[in-house]
Design a protein around this motif. Structure first.
Motif, PDB file in Angstrom:
ATOM      1  N   HIS A 163      -9.888   7.548  -6.778  1.00 26.41           N
ATOM      2  CA  HIS A 163     -10.087   6.176  -7.254  1.00 26.41           C
ATOM      3  C   HIS A 163      -9.099   5.235  -7.310  1.00 26.41           C
ATOM      4  CE1 HIS A 163     -14.047   7.186  -9.228  1.00 26.41           C
ATOM      5  NE2 HIS A 163     -13.350   8.383  -8.933  1.00 26.41           N
ATOM      6  N   SER A 164      -7.691   5.783  -7.357  1.00 23.11           N
ATOM      7  CA  SER A 164      -6.917   4.694  -7.841  1.00 23.11           C
ATOM      8  C   SER A 164      -5.914   4.482  -6.475  1.00 23.11           C
ATOM      9  CB  SER A 164      -5.824   5.043  -8.824  1.00 23.11           C
ATOM     10  OG  SER A 164      -5.080   6.425  -8.653  1.00 23.11           O
ATOM     11  N   SER A 165      -5.324   5.413  -5.855  1.00 18.58           N
ATOM     12  CA  SER A 165      -4.409   5.026  -4.928  1.00 18.58           C
ATOM     13  C   SER A 165      -4.924   5.440  -3.442  1.00 18.58           C
ATOM     14  CB  SER A 165      -3.168   5.737  -5.388  1.00 18.58           C
ATOM     15  OG  SER A 165      -2.993   6.990  -5.325  1.00 18.58           O
ATOM     16  N   THR A 166      -5.706   6.347  -3.375  1.00 19.56           N
ATOM     17  CA  THR A 166      -6.032   6.690  -1.834  1.00 19.56           C
ATOM     18  C   THR A 166      -7.116   6.242  -1.255  1.00 19.56           C
ATOM     19  OG1 THR A 166      -6.530   8.796  -2.877  1.00 19.56           O
ATOM     20  CG2 THR A 166      -4.137   8.394  -2.086  1.00 19.56           C
ATOM     21  N   MET A 167      -7.929   7.375  -1.507  1.00 21.75           N
ATOM     22  CA  MET A 167      -9.399   7.259  -0.479  1.00 21.75           C
ATOM     23  C   MET A 167     -10.158   5.942  -0.715  1.00 21.75           C
ATOM     24  SD  MET A 167     -11.312   9.468   0.813  1.00 21.75           S
ATOM     25  CE  MET A 167     -12.987   9.521   1.292  1.00 21.75           C
ATOM     26  N   VAL A 168     -10.567   5.404  -1.817  1.00 24.22           N
ATOM     27  CA  VAL A 168     -11.046   4.102  -1.998  1.00 24.22           C
ATOM     28  C   VAL A 168     -10.202   3.058  -1.413  1.00 24.22           C
ATOM     29  CG1 VAL A 168     -12.713   4.908  -3.635  1.00 24.22           C
ATOM     30  CG2 VAL A 168     -10.645   3.947  -4.415  1.00 24.22           C
ATOM     31  N   LYS A 169      -8.841   2.912  -1.702  1.00 22.78           N
ATOM     32  CA  LYS A 169      -8.236   1.938  -1.207  1.00 22.78           C
ATOM     33  C   LYS A 169      -8.007   1.892   0.134  1.00 22.78           C
ATOM     34  CE  LYS A 169      -7.457   0.379  -5.053  1.00 22.78           C
ATOM     35  NZ  LYS A 169      -6.716   0.606  -6.380  1.00 22.78           N
ATOM     36  N   ALA A 170      -8.253   3.219   0.785  1.00 22.66           N
ATOM     37  CA  ALA A 170      -8.230   2.976   2.238  1.00 22.66           C
ATOM     38  C   ALA A 170      -9.517   2.254   2.790  1.00 22.66           C
ATOM     39  CB  ALA A 170      -8.590   4.551   2.896  1.00 22.66           C
ATOM     40  N   GLY A 171     -10.440   2.233   2.157  1.00 24.27           N
ATOM     41  CA  GLY A 171     -11.601   1.490   2.487  1.00 24.27           C
ATOM     42  C   GLY A 171     -11.392  -0.048   2.244  1.00 24.27           C
ATOM     43  N   VAL A 172     -10.860  -0.328   1.079  1.00 24.08           N
ATOM     44  CA  VAL A 172     -10.607  -1.703   0.790  1.00 24.08           C
ATOM     45  C   VAL A 172      -9.739  -2.246   1.849  1.00 24.08           C
ATOM     46  CG1 VAL A 172      -9.647  -3.019  -0.984  1.00 24.08           C
ATOM     47  CG2 VAL A 172     -11.074  -1.405  -1.649  1.00 24.08           C
ATOM     48  N   TYR A 173      -8.404  -1.130   2.236  1.00 25.01           N
ATOM     49  CA  TYR A 173      -7.351  -1.667   3.047  1.00 25.01           C
ATOM     50  C   TYR A 173      -7.923  -2.047   4.495  1.00 25.01           C
ATOM     51  CZ  TYR A 173      -3.552  -1.251   6.182  1.00 25.01           C
ATOM     52  OH  TYR A 173      -2.696  -1.524   7.226  1.00 25.01           O
ATOM     53  N   VAL A 174      -8.973  -1.304   4.870  1.00 24.82           N
ATOM     54  CA  VAL A 174      -9.552  -1.562   6.307  1.00 24.82           C
ATOM     55  C   VAL A 174     -10.309  -2.912   6.133  1.00 24.82           C
ATOM     56  CG1 VAL A 174     -11.472  -1.091   7.957  1.00 24.82           C
ATOM     57  CG2 VAL A 174      -9.856   0.689   7.050  1.00 24.82           C
ATOM     58  N   VAL A 175     -10.886  -3.231   5.032  1.00 19.40           N
ATOM     59  CA  VAL A 175     -11.573  -4.667   5.200  1.00 19.40           C
ATOM     60  C   VAL A 175     -10.583  -5.792   4.922  1.00 19.40           C
ATOM     61  CG1 VAL A 175     -13.146  -5.969   3.786  1.00 19.40           C
ATOM     62  CG2 VAL A 175     -13.681  -3.690   4.039  1.00 19.40           C
ATOM     63  N   LEU A 176      -9.716  -5.482   4.293  1.00 18.16           N
ATOM     64  CA  LEU A 176      -8.494  -6.570   3.914  1.00 18.16           C
ATOM     65  C   LEU A 176      -7.665  -6.671   5.212  1.00 18.16           C
ATOM     66  CD1 LEU A 176      -7.583  -8.419   1.801  1.00 18.16           C
ATOM     67  CD2 LEU A 176      -5.902  -6.454   1.299  1.00 18.16           C
ATOM     68  N   MET A 231       0.963  -1.311  -0.021  1.00 17.64           N
ATOM     69  CA  MET A 231      -0.076   0.147  -0.133  1.00 17.64           C
ATOM     70  C   MET A 231       0.650   1.288  -0.018  1.00 17.64           C
ATOM     71  SD  MET A 231      -3.312  -0.812  -0.175  1.00 17.64           S
ATOM     72  CE  MET A 231      -4.182   0.853   0.511  1.00 17.64           C
ATOM     73  N   VAL A 232       1.854   1.073   0.787  1.00 18.11           N
ATOM     74  CA  VAL A 232       3.017   2.486   0.961  1.00 18.11           C
ATOM     75  C   VAL A 232       3.498   2.623  -0.501  1.00 18.11           C
ATOM     76  CG1 VAL A 232       5.099   3.395   1.723  1.00 18.11           C
ATOM     77  CG2 VAL A 232       3.390   2.233   3.243  1.00 18.11           C
ATOM     78  N   LEU A 233       3.716   1.596  -1.330  1.00 24.15           N
ATOM     79  CA  LEU A 233       4.449   1.802  -2.596  1.00 24.15           C
ATOM     80  C   LEU A 233       3.402   2.514  -3.589  1.00 24.15           C
ATOM     81  CD1 LEU A 233       6.510  -1.531  -2.971  1.00 24.15           C
ATOM     82  CD2 LEU A 233       7.155   0.810  -2.890  1.00 24.15           C
ATOM     83  N   VAL A 234       2.066   1.823  -3.451  1.00 22.76           N
ATOM     84  CA  VAL A 234       0.973   2.294  -4.481  1.00 22.76           C
ATOM     85  C   VAL A 234       0.710   3.864  -4.069  1.00 22.76           C
ATOM     86  CG1 VAL A 234      -1.274   2.272  -4.722  1.00 22.76           C
ATOM     87  CG2 VAL A 234      -0.140   0.075  -4.630  1.00 22.76           C
ATOM     88  N   VAL A 235       0.617   4.167  -2.575  1.00 20.65           N
ATOM     89  CA  VAL A 235       0.236   5.469  -2.375  1.00 20.65           C
ATOM     90  C   VAL A 235       1.508   6.295  -2.603  1.00 20.65           C
ATOM     91  CG1 VAL A 235      -0.125   7.109  -0.517  1.00 20.65           C
ATOM     92  CG2 VAL A 235      -1.294   4.799  -0.408  1.00 20.65           C
ATOM     93  N   SER A 236       2.728   6.122  -2.493  1.00 17.42           N
ATOM     94  CA  SER A 236       3.658   6.971  -2.638  1.00 17.42           C
ATOM     95  C   SER A 236       4.255   7.270  -3.991  1.00 17.42           C
ATOM     96  CB  SER A 236       4.818   6.592  -2.058  1.00 17.42           C
ATOM     97  OG  SER A 236       4.561   6.428  -0.512  1.00 17.42           O
ATOM     98  N   ILE A 237       4.282   6.224  -4.870  1.00 20.08           N
ATOM     99  CA  ILE A 237       4.592   6.255  -5.922  1.00 20.08           C
ATOM    100  C   ILE A 237       3.412   6.795  -7.086  1.00 20.08           C
ATOM    101  CG2 ILE A 237       5.663   5.081  -8.214  1.00 20.08           C
ATOM    102  CD1 ILE A 237       7.141   3.357  -6.047  1.00 20.08           C
ATOM    103  N   ILE A 238       2.449   6.032  -7.173  1.00 14.50           N
ATOM    104  CA  ILE A 238       1.438   6.536  -7.851  1.00 14.50           C
ATOM    105  C   ILE A 238       0.773   7.671  -7.402  1.00 14.50           C
ATOM    106  CG2 ILE A 238      -0.890   5.740  -8.692  1.00 14.50           C
ATOM    107  CD1 ILE A 238      -0.139   3.160  -8.589  1.00 14.50           C
ATOM    108  N   GLY A 239       0.682   8.136  -6.287  1.00 20.31           N
ATOM    109  CA  GLY A 239       0.066   9.232  -5.618  1.00 20.31           C
ATOM    110  C   GLY A 239       0.859  10.396  -6.142  1.00 20.31           C
ATOM    111  N   SER A 240       2.425  10.293  -6.042  1.00 18.88           N
ATOM    112  CA  SER A 240       3.160  11.364  -6.400  1.00 18.88           C
ATOM    113  C   SER A 240       3.226  11.625  -7.993  1.00 18.88           C
ATOM    114  CB  SER A 240       4.570  10.933  -6.284  1.00 18.88           C
ATOM    115  OG  SER A 240       4.848  10.799  -4.716  1.00 18.88           O
ATOM    116  N   LEU A 241       2.946  10.556  -8.742  1.00 17.32           N
ATOM    117  CA  LEU A 241       2.863  10.840 -10.257  1.00 17.32           C
ATOM    118  C   LEU A 241       1.606  11.778 -10.422  1.00 17.32           C
ATOM    119  CD1 LEU A 241       3.875   7.160 -11.719  1.00 17.32           C
ATOM    120  CD2 LEU A 241       5.001   9.471 -11.883  1.00 17.32           C
ATOM    121  N   ILE A 242       0.339  11.265  -9.837  1.00 18.58           N
ATOM    122  CA  ILE A 242      -0.562  12.066  -9.995  1.00 18.58           C
ATOM    123  C   ILE A 242      -0.532  13.607  -9.498  1.00 18.58           C
ATOM    124  CG2 ILE A 242      -2.953  12.272  -9.195  1.00 18.58           C
ATOM    125  CD1 ILE A 242      -3.308   9.042  -9.207  1.00 18.58           C
ATOM    126  N   CYS A 243       0.085  13.688  -8.373  1.00 13.39           N
ATOM    127  CA  CYS A 243       0.398  15.168  -8.075  1.00 13.39           C
ATOM    128  C   CYS A 243       1.299  15.820  -9.321  1.00 13.39           C
ATOM    129  CB  CYS A 243       1.015  15.076  -6.750  1.00 13.39           C
ATOM    130  SG  CYS A 243      -0.214  14.509  -5.335  1.00 13.39           S
TER     131      CYS A 243
END
Lengths: 282, 630
Positions: free
Chosen positions: B295-308, B127-139
């Motif tokens: 949609h991709s790296s943050t908000m919704v993945k937070a929800g999925v992450y909690v369930v997982l 998750m950290v990789l997804v957030v940090s790398i994809i999130g940064s690219l989007i920014c």
């Protein structure tokens, strides 16, 4: 090593068998219609002639898509002969199906555009049924790999009769036979000319044709799995199934996609689900 | 390790403050670029670290747990203020209830004991990789995008400082969320993402933006309330705030499992599962980088992450089956709703919700195979979906529309963007790419449950249709010698990186599985040989398939690239073609134009008719799920 040899056999034998089946199909159809019909080898002659024609395209996407369609169809047959995973085989086959549609959509022709949309409806109709058939096989054998099917002592058909019927439904759609031939009407001068195939021509149409042979072999292979314990019964099952396909093809008029979607999602899925319930309970 | 964690969580917050207070656009650009680079490096460096729980003692002499508690209430206060400002009783009610329960929980129930605030495991690493790398690219993509976006709006004063403040803060909060080991810290970061998404959705301050942001806020406040209730129920049984201890204990009786059920419900709201999908659909009014980030790296993945994350705490219970069925239902329902859409962003939104449903379904199936599928889907979906969002954003700024019918023949004018979009679509849909591999695993894992597998089979077919027709309509003829497409460097960089990433990481997936996922399980679901994933239940020959299909595709591309030597003809139109494309010579010798459109199957898949039905069914399923915990 054995796997590699099997794959090569599959890749070579695929189009040969597929072409022969297509030729036989035309002969039997002619017989139904009290005609003599072409020689059995006619499909090969047709493709050879197409390959020799001048290359004409609307744009480069058609070349790309025709090739990918052929390659994906060949790879899926190769995987089948390598005793691979049924779902993976299916998804690789889907690569080809998607590219055929995309190639048709790349040309700004109303016929191929409508054909592409209808082809998507056909995919929508047969895909869930096929997946459920594979799930049925998994429930019987404990694996999605084809290799597990050969270890059975009782033919799959005994456990999955309704799923076989559903598969027959799906296959008629996949082979684009009447009453489900609306994405590529067999005959010219109908409401859709040649549908999804309209803009493929010459050598590229030949590629599409060869890919279709591979698909036919893949489909017959799937049917063959249902009687894996005895070669003669397997052959009888295949002959019977294909004869029925031809009969249906010749006696049915083309229906609409709405009719198909409703019929298949209700009847095909219904039969699959009932059969799956037996398997889960058993 | 501790330094890396602080860097991952606090650096975005500091950078956010810099963007907010320094109004120079050059400084902002540099800050965003530098933050992106450092986050990427730090997340990669975390891979090589020994992972052990980390306790945060005190910050500036204040005990950190107390600090978080104060910030919690401050945050709830801010959200309440927005509830008052927008006159939303729902937000006010949910927030007050949360504050009251939280006060009771923190003051009366919790006996203070030091709990490690952070812990790193395989799932949080990915998750950290997804957030940090994809999130940064989007920014980074957002820098040129927002410049052009504001030019269209003719603002007197740029609102980019605020925009980038929340974008960057979001990344920090997400990293905090996935690294938290103390459930109260997890809750804090969960609420920060709620606030950030509210601010970002409403960024443009149009009427519709504000309306949609308020809806997002009340739905997520409901999620927050559900989280607090879940947290209290779980604590009342297990008596610890330590997540790893909660998970190690497994399910412990009806009360505790019901608590976990509420935590899952909180995850559902955040992951926009039916019936909460409307907030995510509303989120598309925001500038495209926001949609991509949400949609991709943050908000919704937070929800999925909690369930997982909490999957071990409900494994083997009826709740687990309930989660699986709810997820599978969302997968099917949103795929069906997606068929009827022609708005590109809406298609992406429904497809996101649909895929999140699939991931949640995998968490509910709760076998090693299913969990592997879930994690791989999180990773590959994030890459492909962020790519597609950025593509739609680029296309929208180029053609002024986000309707896919208007994108017909995009290749003719924007070959580069069109090709990248097509590749993005293919990586979402076809083997041998990662998303399909995840779906394959999900299907094999779901075969054990008849309800799940039927819904997955139907959803899978629907998915095929809406992607294939979008990919197809982008393709078109391009005139020889047409002008080359220009793309700004900061637009091109994220697009190319994500596009390459989607392909290369798919190829590397067997090794990603082996090094990052297999260690999670006592009995890993796959064995790796010759680059294929093998199991008794089935195998996916990743590398052989890549070789066969990849070489084949390369050959096809080469064959296609020589097309100018081939005779180019106009399409067949049952009559003679007129000079311009799309017309033919009809009656009276005049040109007759024609056009073709996709079939959206309005009579079967009308959004207006289906949504209430799906919502009602989903509510019933959620009640069933929560009841199953008892």
């Amino acid at each position: 090593m054995d796997t590699l040899i099997l794959v090569i056999i599959g890749l070579v034998a695929g189009p040969v068998i597929g072409g022969l089946v297509a030729g036989l199909d035309r002969r039997v159809t002619a017989w139904f219609q009290s005609r003599q019909g072409p020689p059995i080898m006619q499909s090969f002659y047709d493709v050879a002639k197409l390959l020799g024609k001048e290359k004409m395209v609307v744009n480069q996407w058609q070349i790309l898509c025709a090739w990918v369609y052929l390659i994906a169809a060949a790879v899926s047959v190769g995987l089948f002969f390598a005793q691979g995973d049924l779902l993976v085989i299916f998804f690789v086959q889907a690569v080809g199906a998607v590219f055929l549609v995309m190639g048709a959509m790349s040309a700004k022709s109303p016929f191929s555009q409508v054909g592409a949309q209808r082809e998507l409806m056909q995919i929508l109709a047969y895909e869930p049924v096929l997946i459920l058939v594979f799930v049925g096989i998994y429930l019987v054998t404990g694996s999605f790999s084809i290799s597990a099917v050969w270890e059975l002592e009782q033919p799959l058909l005994a456990k999955m009769p309704l799923l076989y019927l559903a598969l027959g439904y799906a296959l008629t759609i996949k082979l684009r036979k009447s009453p489900f031939d609306f994405s590529t009407s067999h005959h010219g001068h109908q409401e859709l000319v040649k549908g999804v195939l309209t803009e493929y021509s010459g050598p590229y149409l030949a590629l599409v044709e060869i890919a279709h042979w591979y698909e036919t072999v893949l489909i017959l292979g799937l049917c063959a799995l249902f009687w894996s314990t005895n070669v003669f019964w397997m052959a009888a099952l295949l002959l019977g199934t294909y004869a029925l396909e031809i009969l249906v093809d010749n006696t049915m008029a083309r229906m609409t996609w709405r009719w198909m979607l409703k019929r298949v999602w209700l009847l095909g899925m219904g039969m699959s689900v009932v059969n799956l319930i037996w398997l889960y309970a058993g | 390790m501790s330094n890396l964690l602080f860097l991952l969580i606090l650096l975005p917050a500091v950078a956010a403050a810099v963007c907010y207070f320094v109004r120079s656009s050059a400084v902002r650009t540099l800050t965003v670029l530098a933050t992106g680079a450092i986050l990427t490096a730090a997340s990669l460096a975390l891979l090589g670290q020994e992972t052990q729980p980390l306790t945060v003692g005190s910050v500036l002499g204040i005990p950190s747990d107390f600090l978080i508690a104060v910030l919690d209430f401050a945050l709830l206060g801010v959200i309440f203020m927005y509830g008052v400002k927008h006159k939303s009783l729902l937000i006010q009610g949910f927030t007050l209830a949360q504050a009251a329960l939280l006060a009771w929980f923190e003051l009366i129930m919790v006996k203070s004991a030091e709990v490690p605030a952070f812990a790193v495991d395989q799932i949080s690493l990915i998750m950290v990789l997804v957030v940090s790398i994809i999130g940064s690219l989007i920014c980074i993509f957002a820098i040129p995008y927002m410049k052009e976006h504001e030019e269209h709006l003719h603002l007197k004063k740029s609102r980019q400082p605020q925009f980038f403040f929340f974008m960057l803060l979001f990344l920090g909060a997400m990293n905090g969320l996935v690294l938290s080991n103390n459930i109260l810290w997890l809750y804090f970061f969960f609420e920060v993402t709620t606030l950030c998404s509210f601010m970002l959705i409403g960024h443009d301050r149009t009427e519709i933006a504000i309306k949609n942001s308020v809806r997002a806020l009340w739905m997520n406040s409901l999620g927050g309330l559900s989280f607090v209730i879940g947290m209290m129920l779980v604590y009342s049984k297990v008596g610890t705030l330590d997540i790893s201890a909660i998970l190690a204990g497994g399910p412990q009786g009806a009360l505790m499992v019901t608590g976990v059920g509420f935590l899952c419900l909180a995850g559902f709201t955040k992951a926009a599962q039916v019936p909460f999908q409307s907030w995510l659909l509303g989120a598309m009014v925001a500038p495209t980088p926001v949609s991509a980030l949400l949609h991709s790296s943050t908000m919704v993945k937070a929800g999925v992450y909690v369930v997982l994350r909490f999957a071990p705490a409900y494994s083997g219970t009826l709740l687990s089956d309930g989660v699986a069925v709810c997820g599978a239902f969302t997968f099917l329902a949103c795929a069906a709703l997606c068929i009827g859409q022609s708005n590109g962003k809406k298609i992406l939104a429904y497809s996101t919700v649909s895929n999140l449903g699939l991931i949640i379904c995998c968490a509910g199936l709760n076998t090693p195979l299913a969990i592997t599928a879930a994690v791989l889907l999180i990773l590959f979906h994030a890459i492909s979906k962020s790519l597609l969002f950025l593509c739609v954003g680029t296309i929208e700024q180029a053609i002024g529309s986000r309707d896919i019918e208007d994108m017909r023949g995009l290749y003719a004018k924007f070959p580069r963007t069109a090709t990248i979009t097509i590749i993005g679509i293919l990586t979402m849909l076809l083997p041998p790419f990662g998303v399909l591999m995840g779906k394959w695993m999900a299907l094999e894992a779901g075969a054990a449950n008849i309800y799940v597998i039927i819904m997955l089979a139907m959803g899978s077919a629907l998915t095929m249709v809406y992607w294939a027709r979008w990919g197809g309509l982008l393709m078109a003829s391009r005139e020889a010698g047409a002008a080359r497409e220009k793309q700004a460097a900061l637009i091109s960089l994220p697009l190319m990186t994500l596009c390459l990433g989607a392909v290369v990481l798919s190829l590397a997936s067997p090794w990603i599985y082996n090094s990052m996922l297999a260690p999670m399980f006592n009995a890993p679901p796959f064995a790796l040989s010759f680059g294929s994933l093998n199991a008794a239940t089935g195998s996916f020959a990743v590398v052989p398939l890549f070789l066969a299909l990849g070489l084949g595709a390369l050959y096809a591309v080469k064959a296609a690239s020589g097309f100018r030597k081939v005779k180019i003809v106009a399409p067949y139109l049952s009559g003679s073609n007129a000079g311009e494309e799309g017309t033919y010579i009809g009656p009276m010798n005049g040109p007759v134009p024609f056009s073709a459109g996709n079939m959206y199957l309005g009579e079967l898949f009308a959004e207006g008719k289906l949504t209430p039905v799906f919502n009602a069914l989903a509510v019933a399923l959620i009640v069933l799920m929560l009841g199953g915990a008892l």
